[in-house]
Write an enzyme that holds these catalytic residues in place. Structure first.
Site, PDB file in Angstrom:
ATOM      1  CG  ASP A 208     -21.281  55.023  -7.287  1.00 42.46           C
ATOM      2  OD1 ASP A 208     -20.596  54.027  -6.949  1.00 42.46           O
ATOM      3  OD2 ASP A 208     -22.088  55.573  -6.520  1.00 42.46           O
TER       4      ASP A 208
ATOM      5  CE  LYS B 179     -22.373  57.333 -12.990  1.00 43.67           C
ATOM      6  NZ  LYS B 179     -21.908  58.398 -12.072  1.00 43.67           N
TER       7      LYS B 179
END
Length: 347
Positions: free
Chosen positions: A236, A218
């Site tokens: 997220d 991420k």
């Protein structure tokens, strides 16, 4: 410094606050489910294709900036009714994969018109600052990170400086972001790795970034999309929650979510899609009480009704520039229609 980090501030791929980061571990996100109804009870007219963010007319953007709200969102708030979309979700009828893909792409086009100014909500001036800020954003808000990093980067402007930091002194500077001991360890470790293994420059490849301490997929996608212009989907908490709420995927694992969403959209859309979805999740489609009655894409949402459907009450739930409040960045891009956030300790 190259031009790409600065240019990327206005069009990159965020999605990092109030979520998780590999520095302290990633979280799973739960999703609610309900059937949907057309909020206004009116038939939906076939609309013209929505223009992408890049094709916004200057006059429209200027009007949005002057009013403090994007044109479409301002109209929604004023009328109390969601803006009409190109199609509506029919309750009780199974949706084919092709229909879902078409609906997902319509939502993306709608979001591009609602948030033509979508951007990463972390302040940064170069790839190293974005990498550090993204690691710090784990388990806290981008606002708190942005209020903390000015003093941090004044003390440690380069990887070499941060690699040589005294841990206790670094911990004190980043204490407001929480988990400061684990984050300090990650920051010193990744800075040393950049210094020793990459000539003092943040690498621009996913395979290299994920070798850095505290950097997962991420975080790597955030840096690649915003500092290097490499398309990527950032999963997220906001992104994962909304794509499940919209029935684009049922996956919980971030990498599986990323893979399924990547199959729906062309690669060129991945970075901005991430921004738009996160912007919508922070401003309108909240986790606990989404503002369904003020949502411009309600006709396309299979989960309409999970939140507040009364338009007047829903408008009171809008956040940041949508609700007339400051944003998360102390230094937002020039086209941002809202107010900058206050510095740490300011009124």
């Amino acid at each position: 410094m190259s031009k790409s980090p600065v240019r990327a501030q206005a069009k990159g791929a965020d999605g990092v606050s109030e979520g998780s980061n590999s520095a302290v571990g990633e979280q799973a996100i739960s999703r609610p489910t309900k059937a949907t109804k057309r909020p206004s009870g009116e038939p939906v007219k076939q609309g013209k294709p929505v223009k992408s963010a890049g094709s916004e007319k200057p006059a429209k953007a200027a009007a949005a900036a002057k009013s403090g709200k994007p044109a479409k969102a301002a109209a929604t708030a004023k009328s109390g009714k969601p803006a009409k979309a190109a199609a509506t979700v029919k309750p009780g009828k199974p949706e084919s994969h092709l229909a879902m893909v078409r609906r997902a792409r319509r939502i993306n086009r709608e979001l591009a018109e609602i948030y033509p100014y979508a951007h990463p909500e972390l302040d940064f001036r170069n790839p190293f600052e974005l990498l550090v800020a993204t690691v710090l954003s784990a388990q806290t808000t981008d606002l708190r990170v942005n209020q903390t990093t000015p003093a941090l980067f004044a003390a440690y402007p380069t990887p070499e400086d941060m690699a040589a930091a005294v841990p206790e002194e670094l911990e004190e500077l980043i204490r407001p972001t929480g988990f400061f001991r684990a984050k300090a360890k990650s920051l010193i470790g990744l800075s040393a790795s950049i210094r020793d293994n990459f000539g003092g420059e943040v690498p621009g490849r996913l395979a290299d970034l994920v070798t850095l301490p505290g950097v997962g997929r991420k975080t790597a996608n955030v840096v690649l999309g915003n500092a290097f212009g490499v398309p990527g989907i950032t999963v997220d908490t906001h992104f994962g929650r909304l794509v499940r709420r919209w029935k684009w995927t049922e996956q919980e694992d971030p990498e599986k979510v990323e893979a399924e969403i990547a199959a729906i959209f062309p690669k060129s859309e991945w970075t901005m899609l991430s921004h738009r979805v996160v912007f919508h999740g922070r401003r309108i489609c909240h986790a606990r009480r989404p503002a369904c009655g003020a949502c411009p894409i309600a006709p396309l949402c299979p989960s309409y009704g999970e939140g507040e459907t009364d338009p007047e009450k829903a408008r009171k739930l809008l956040k940041y520039e949508m609700g007339g409040q400051p944003g998360q960045r102390l230094s937002p891009p020039p086209d941002y229609p809202g107010r900058p956030a206050p510095a740490l300790g300011a009124g």
